[in-house]
Design a protein around this motif. Structure first.
Motif, mmCIF file in Angstrom:
data_model
loop_
_atom_site.group_PDB
_atom_site.id
_atom_site.type_symbol
_atom_site.label_atom_id
_atom_site.label_comp_id
_atom_site.label_asym_id
_atom_site.label_seq_id
_atom_site.Cartn_x
_atom_site.Cartn_y
_atom_site.Cartn_z
ATOM 1 N N GLN A 191 32.297 58.607 26.668
ATOM 2 C CA GLN A 191 32.441 57.232 27.134
ATOM 3 C C GLN A 191 31.061 56.612 27.376
ATOM 4 N N VAL A 192 30.843 55.480 26.804
ATOM 5 C CA VAL A 192 29.562 54.793 26.947
ATOM 6 C C VAL A 192 29.823 53.328 27.240
ATOM 7 N N THR A 193 28.963 52.759 28.048
ATOM 8 C CA THR A 193 29.123 51.347 28.381
ATOM 9 C C THR A 193 28.494 50.454 27.321
ATOM 10 N N MET A 194 27.278 50.800 26.938
ATOM 11 C CA MET A 194 26.507 49.909 26.088
ATOM 12 C C MET A 194 26.561 50.372 24.633
ATOM 13 N N MET A 195 26.989 49.483 23.776
ATOM 14 C CA MET A 195 27.067 49.771 22.359
ATOM 15 C C MET A 195 26.437 48.597 21.610
ATOM 16 N N PHE A 196 25.755 48.925 20.518
ATOM 17 C CA PHE A 196 25.045 47.910 19.747
ATOM 18 C C PHE A 196 25.419 48.018 18.275
ATOM 19 N N TRP A 197 25.420 46.878 17.619
ATOM 20 C CA TRP A 197 25.596 46.838 16.160
ATOM 21 C C TRP A 197 24.328 46.281 15.521
ATOM 22 N N TYR A 198 23.844 47.023 14.507
ATOM 23 C CA TYR A 198 22.633 46.650 13.807
ATOM 24 C C TYR A 198 22.913 46.453 12.327
ATOM 25 N N ARG A 199 21.989 45.718 11.692
ATOM 26 C CA ARG A 199 21.977 45.610 10.240
ATOM 27 C C ARG A 199 20.605 46.067 9.770
ATOM 28 N N GLN A 200 20.598 46.770 8.623
ATOM 29 C CA GLN A 200 19.337 47.311 8.126
ATOM 30 C C GLN A 200 19.329 47.276 6.610
ATOM 31 N N GLN A 201 18.291 46.704 6.052
ATOM 32 C CA GLN A 201 18.075 46.817 4.611
ATOM 33 C C GLN A 201 17.439 48.186 4.362
ATOM 34 N N PRO A 202 17.790 48.844 3.265
ATOM 35 C CA PRO A 202 17.249 50.183 2.998
ATOM 36 C C PRO A 202 15.729 50.227 3.089
ATOM 37 N N GLY A 203 15.225 51.167 3.852
ATOM 38 C CA GLY A 203 13.781 51.345 3.981
ATOM 39 C C GLY A 203 13.108 50.372 4.916
ATOM 40 N N GLN A 204 13.906 49.533 5.586
ATOM 41 C CA GLN A 204 13.319 48.534 6.477
ATOM 42 C C GLN A 204 13.797 48.743 7.909
ATOM 43 N N SER A 233 25.197 42.297 1.837
ATOM 44 C CA SER A 233 24.965 43.681 1.402
ATOM 45 C C SER A 233 23.855 44.286 2.250
ATOM 46 N N SER A 234 24.179 45.388 2.905
ATOM 47 C CA SER A 234 23.222 45.975 3.838
ATOM 48 C C SER A 234 23.812 47.271 4.384
ATOM 49 N N ILE A 235 23.054 47.924 5.243
ATOM 50 C CA ILE A 235 23.562 49.058 6.000
ATOM 51 C C ILE A 235 23.865 48.569 7.409
ATOM 52 N N TYR A 236 25.036 48.896 7.898
ATOM 53 C CA TYR A 236 25.436 48.487 9.239
ATOM 54 C C TYR A 236 25.542 49.739 10.110
ATOM 55 N N LEU A 237 24.861 49.693 11.252
ATOM 56 C CA LEU A 237 24.797 50.860 12.135
ATOM 57 C C LEU A 237 25.288 50.489 13.524
ATOM 58 N N CYS A 238 26.034 51.390 14.143
ATOM 59 C CA CYS A 238 26.328 51.230 15.554
ATOM 60 C C CYS A 238 25.488 52.233 16.339
ATOM 61 N N SER A 239 25.173 51.875 17.569
ATOM 62 C CA SER A 239 24.394 52.773 18.408
ATOM 63 C C SER A 239 24.840 52.615 19.857
ATOM 64 N N VAL A 240 24.497 53.608 20.682
ATOM 65 C CA VAL A 240 24.866 53.579 22.090
ATOM 66 C C VAL A 240 23.713 54.059 22.940
ATOM 67 N N ALA A 297 25.155 61.985 22.430
ATOM 68 C CA ALA A 297 26.367 61.368 21.923
ATOM 69 C C ALA A 297 26.441 61.588 20.419
ATOM 70 N N VAL A 298 27.625 61.885 19.966
ATOM 71 C CA VAL A 298 27.863 62.022 18.520
ATOM 72 C C VAL A 298 28.699 60.825 18.095
ATOM 73 N N ILE A 299 28.223 60.131 17.078
ATOM 74 C CA ILE A 299 28.844 58.884 16.655
ATOM 75 C C ILE A 299 29.275 59.004 15.200
ATOM 76 N N SER A 300 30.486 58.585 14.934
ATOM 77 C CA SER A 300 30.944 58.547 13.550
ATOM 78 C C SER A 300 31.275 57.111 13.171
ATOM 79 N N GLY A 342 20.690 58.221 30.390
ATOM 80 C CA GLY A 342 19.794 58.656 29.324
ATOM 81 C C GLY A 342 18.690 57.649 29.068
ATOM 82 N N ASN A 343 17.778 57.995 28.216
ATOM 83 C CA ASN A 343 16.679 57.123 27.852
ATOM 84 C C ASN A 343 16.513 57.121 26.342
ATOM 85 N N GLU A 344 17.650 57.079 25.674
ATOM 86 C CA GLU A 344 17.620 57.236 24.233
ATOM 87 C C GLU A 344 18.814 56.533 23.629
ATOM 88 N N GLN A 345 18.570 55.914 22.487
ATOM 89 C CA GLN A 345 19.682 55.362 21.725
ATOM 90 C C GLN A 345 20.129 56.391 20.691
#
Lengths: 114, 110
Positions: free
Chosen positions: A28-41, A88-95, A2-5, A100-103
């Motif tokens: 098309q994907v069923t499962m989508m996640f939103w993450y938060r990440q501090q740089p380097g963490q 203030s953080s980095i916000y990432l979405c993933s699927v 999957a390619v995500i923008s 598959g067996n990969e996010q």
């Protein structure tokens, strides 16, 4: 695979305002996640956004602060509401892709709140 | 709740040196994944290990899964500046959620 923008890639916002982050997937994907990440963490899961149901939020995250939309199987938005510098953080979405067996992750949105 | 302990959290070494990153848990993993993340990008899957004792190689990277499936390691031989990044271990939990280690920030100096 999957390619995500994500849009925007980065933003600087004033305290008290809101920002909506968009996540677009090329399949098309069923499962989508939103993450938060501090740089380097590591990653902290905010919520799971499955199409056809309300988002499920992790402990410490609430819908009023982080409303999520999932109108179809290729798109989602995360809004960071009434922002403070602590947001203030980095916000990432993933699927997870079907069978598959990969996010797969988007490139992230770097948010700075002044 | 299964917790992943990842170490070290930061490592800065010279090009050509070897290094090992560890990921441990008190519980048994069903499977374990290693991801690498470069600045400005999302994490990208390197490998999934499933079977106890399994060893997988990806060029200069060697991944091991403990016999009891409670620990895993990532070994990089002759590190290159291109190996610089954040390395994350993750274990698949219920509902396809991943439980993440704390991450290892790796810097390879030329």
């Amino acid at each position: 695979s999957a390619v995500i923008s994500q849009k925007p890639s980065r933003d600087i916002c004033q305290r008290g305002t809101s920002l909506t982050i968009q996540c677009q997937v090329d399949s098309q994907v069923t499962m989508m996640f939103w993450y938060r990440q501090q740089p380097g963490q590591s990653l902290t899961l905010i919520a799971t956004a499955n199409q056809g149901s309300e988002a499920t939020y992790e402990s410490g995250f609430v819908i009023d602060k982080f409303p999520i939309s999932r109108p179809n199987l290729t798109f989602s938005t995360l809004t960071v509401s009434n922002m403070s510098p602590e947001d203030s953080s980095i916000y990432l979405c993933s699927v997870w892709t079907s069978g598959g067996n990969e996010q797969f992750f988007g490139p992230g949105t770097r948010l700075t709140v002044l | 709740t299964q917790l992943l302990e990842q170490s070290p959290q930061f490592l800065s070494i010279q090009e050509g040196e070897n290094l090992t990153v560890y990921c441990n848990s008190s519980s048994v993993f069903s499977s374990l994944q290693w991801y690498r993340q470069e600045p400005g990008e999302g994490p990208v899957l390197l490998v999934t290990v499933v079977t106890g004792g399994e060893v997988k190689k990806l060029k200069r990277l060697t991944f091991q899964f403990g016999d009891a499936r409670k620990d895993s390691s990532l070994h990089i031989t002759a590190a290159q500046p291109g190996d610089t990044g954040l390395y994350l271990c993750g274990s698949v939990h219920s509902n396809y959620q991943l439980i993440w280690g704390a991450g290892t920030k790796l810097i390879i100096k030329p």
